[in-house]
Motif scaffolding. Structure first.
Motif, PDB file in Angstrom:
ATOM      1  N   ASP A  84      -5.889   6.076   2.985  1.00  0.00           N
ATOM      2  CA  ASP A  84      -4.855   5.077   3.577  1.00  0.00           C
ATOM      3  C   ASP A  84      -3.589   5.792   2.664  1.00  0.00           C
ATOM      4  O   ASP A  84      -2.575   5.840   3.278  1.00  0.00           O
ATOM      5  N   ARG A  97      -3.538   4.327  11.548  1.00  0.00           N
ATOM      6  CA  ARG A  97      -4.323   4.900  10.244  1.00  0.00           C
ATOM      7  C   ARG A  97      -5.675   4.088  10.285  1.00  0.00           C
ATOM      8  O   ARG A  97      -6.561   4.808   9.890  1.00  0.00           O
ATOM      9  N   LYS A 101       0.171   1.430  11.450  1.00  0.00           N
ATOM     10  CA  LYS A 101      -0.987   0.915  10.697  1.00  0.00           C
ATOM     11  C   LYS A 101      -2.200   1.089  11.499  1.00  0.00           C
ATOM     12  O   LYS A 101      -3.154   1.278  10.941  1.00  0.00           O
ATOM     13  N   LYS A 156      -0.451   6.937   5.081  1.00  0.00           N
ATOM     14  CA  LYS A 156       0.849   6.090   4.961  1.00  0.00           C
ATOM     15  C   LYS A 156       1.987   7.189   4.907  1.00  0.00           C
ATOM     16  O   LYS A 156       3.160   6.567   5.131  1.00  0.00           O
TER      17      LYS A 156
END
Length: 652
Positions: free
Chosen positions: A480, A510, A507, A484
């Motif tokens: 993560d 991801r 998001k 990001k």
């Protein structure tokens, strides 16, 4: 066990000593000074050998310090325990020890001060610290207990923020702490007494914001870029300074957080056309964005110049920094292949696919992979590959070659240590294993892939990674914190390469990538590996060739214009020849103005004044048109000067 008094120089070193690194001479000296002041507090543990000599089990550093302190005698404890426990005793003694926390150090110093048992000078000498360090410890006396607990955990503020926080009343610190953690405690718990724990995020306490809030600095309305509507939306409340100079906007606020939020909002919504928002770089200074050059004071302005805007974290003012877009050929070299933005995007101010934080993280991970690849070949590396790798390492941007005029200072570098190991007597030790070991150690010390203008090796380290297959050492990048760092277009493109369906938000993509790869899988995006270095290197080589050609062309043009100094002849010989006498002033003017008649002498001027004016005209003509091959230009210049130059003689 038996306590004895012995000469420290007679003790033998333990060949099984777990400490194998070279001793820190400075640390040994500090311990020696401490022993001089307070004595040896803990006697070394030794074992008596069959020949009667004493061998150290634990306490080599204490023995060295006693020798440095010039002690002729020291206490030792002679053990009679099982020899099999010696190694365990030596290792455990070094591992289980724990240093005092800063708050414990402060309480010790504070107690000594209150009891007046020792002066600050005596404390500094006994603890081997500077008076400035004792002064810094005294700041802890003015801190709220949970803040002190955070410092003991190693998660406290830096020194500048610590000074500001410690200067504020404890009641204000308590109130600010309670406001930060009111949502993290149970209903019956006091948020002002919340103490950090290991599960809390590293950045849970915004120390800079806390220091800014407690400092009560005035942030003036005249320095704000935002309007009243934006001020109200961000909670900025102005106060009028009634004692300030009249006729000016004297409004201010002490709410730094709201003021900073409003300034950030202005940067996000109201940036002038063509303006570039600058991110914070090293040392809290504005980072020059990719594709731009920062204008210096000596550079002339151009139409393509733009203005960069940066929120200064210390003053909360928005600084303006002029920038200039780089030329295309410069961008070919400086633009990193780590960006996965489309090549057709021309505006360099558009956010890159991976942020600066992501590139920094990527540099550290690449360095680890490179070093792991070097470790993997240390036993059987091909000598020619090693030579090439050394050349690449020494060609890195982080390598500096000092001239003989500069004396080395400090302790030995890894390169110097390797040379001393390979050439102890001035002749190379031809041990292949030793050569590989020392060469790889130097490579690991020099080559790194970090993103830094000062210490990063640049593209050469990435080429070395290709040489030793460092891509195979890269870990799974589907986590993560790294994902990001992708922009939304960048993360969508990354998902596309994994054949994932588009998602509505970054998001969601991801999460989809991490789920697709899985905890046991491995995914390294193309721009994160070492492969892009090939194109970067080709572009750099091409740019260096073009730059060298331009420089050579400029040098040739300059030589053609100026000629060689050895062939220059004096102006007098050029005009009149080496064998002719220099003419008088009237003849000189006639020679330099062949197409015009000699000018008549102005009325009211004597011969001396006319001669002086003619001499001045001659000097000016030689400066403005020294080439006699252009008589028309020289005549025009002399005629112009003659009509505008007036010689006035003032009698004494």
């Amino acid at each position: 066990m038996e306590l004895r008094v012995v000469d420290p120089k007679t003790l033998l070193d333990n060949p099984q000593n777990p400490r194998t690194s070279a001793p820190n001479v400075e640390a040994d000296r500090r311990l020696a000074h401490n022993i001089k002041v307070v004595g040896l507090l803990h006697a070394p543990l030794v074992r008596e050998l069959p020949d009667g000599q004493l061998m150290i089990v634990a306490g080599h550093r204490r023995r060295r310090a006693c020798v440095l302190a010039k002690m002729r005698e020291m206490h030792v404890i002679v053990t009679s325990a099982d020899e099999k426990l010696d190694a365990l005793a030596a290792g455990s003694e070094n591992i289980i020890r724990e240093a005092m926390t800063q708050s414990e150090q402060w309480r010790f110093v504070d107690k000594a001060r209150r009891e007046k048992s020792h002066t600050d000078a005596q404390l500094a000498k006994a603890l081997m610290v500077t008076p400035a360090y004792l002064k810094r410890l005294s700041l802890l006396a003015g801190l709220h207990d949970p803040i002190l607990h955070a410092i003991d955990m190693g998660r406290g503020p830096d020194f500048n923020d610590l000074k500001v926080i410690a200067a504020a009343p404890v009641e204000e610190q308590r109130a600010a702490w309670a406001e930060m953690f009111e949502d993290m405690v149970e209903d019956d718990a006091d948020p002002a007494e919340y103490r950090l724990n290991a599960e809390d995020p590293e950045d849970i306490v915004p120390w800079r914001e806390l220091a800014r809030f407690l400092k009560q600095t005035r942030y003036m309305a005249v320095d704000a870029r935002f309007d009243e509507d934006m001020a109200k939306a961000c909670g900025v409340v102005w106060t009028e300074d009634l004692f300030a100079e009249g006729g000016k906007d004297n409004r201010f606020t002490e709410d730094g957080s709201a003021y900073a939020a409003a300034q950030e909002q202005w940067l996000a919504d109201c940036l002038p056309e063509g303006g570039v928002k600058l991110e914070m770089g090293e040392y809290e200074r504005a980072a020059t964005p990719e594709g731009y050059l920062r204008l210096q004071h000596w550079m002339e302005a151009e139409e393509t110049d733009v203005m960069g805007y940066f929120l200064n974290p210390n003053t909360l003012k928005i600084d303006e920094i002029p920038l200039r877009p780089k030329e295309e050929e410069e961008q070919e070299v400086t633009t990193s292949s780590n960006s996965i933005a489309p090549a057709s995007v021309a505006a360099p101010k558009e956010r890159a696919a991976i942020s600066g934080t992501g590139l920094t993280m990527l540099g550290l991970i690449r360095t680890q992979a490179l070093h792991a690849a070097l470790d993997a070949v240390v036993e059987d590396v091909d000598p020619w590959d090693l030579v090439a790798a050394l050349l690449l390492a020494l060609g890195g941007k982080n390598v500096t070659v000092h001239t003989p005029k500069r004396e080395p200072y400090g302790q030995m570098s890894r390169q110097e240590t390797a040379l001393a190991t390979l050439f102890p007597e001035g002749v190379l030790i031809r041990d292949p294993a030793l050569l590989r070991q020392e060469a790889v150690s130097v490579l690991k010390n020099v080559a790194n892939c970090t993103v830094s203008q000062h210490s990063g090796s640049g593209v050469t380290a990435q080429l070395m990674g290709l040489l030793f297959d460092a891509d195979a050492q890269m870990p799974n990048m589907a986590f993560d914190d790294f994902l990001k760092c992708f922009s939304k277009p960048g993360i969508m493109e990354a998902g596309k390469t994994l054949n994932l369906l588009p998602r509505n938000t970054g998001k969601e993509m991801r999460t989809a990538i991490m789920a697709h790869v899985g905890p046991e899988g491995r995914w390294v995006p193309e721009q994160a590996g070492f492969g892009p270095a090939i194109e970067d290197w080709k572009a750099k080589c091409a740019y260096m060739v073009r730059k060298a050609e331009r420089l050579s062309s400029l040098t040739d043009d300059h030589d053609d214009e100026t000629g060689e100094f050895d062939h220059l002849i004096p102006v007098e010989e050029e005009l009149y020849g080496p064998d002719l006498e220099e003419p008088d002033e009237a003849e000189r003017i006639a020679l330099e103005n062949p197409d015009t008649d000699a000018a008549p002498e102005p009325e009211g001027q004597d011969d001396e004044t006319v001669a002086l004016k003619a001499a001045l005209l001659e000097q000016a003509g030689e400066v403005l048109a020294p080439d006699d091959s252009a008589p028309d230009a020289r005549a025009a210049i002399n005629a112009h000067l003659d009509s505008h130059l007036e010689v006035v003689r003032i009698a004494a």
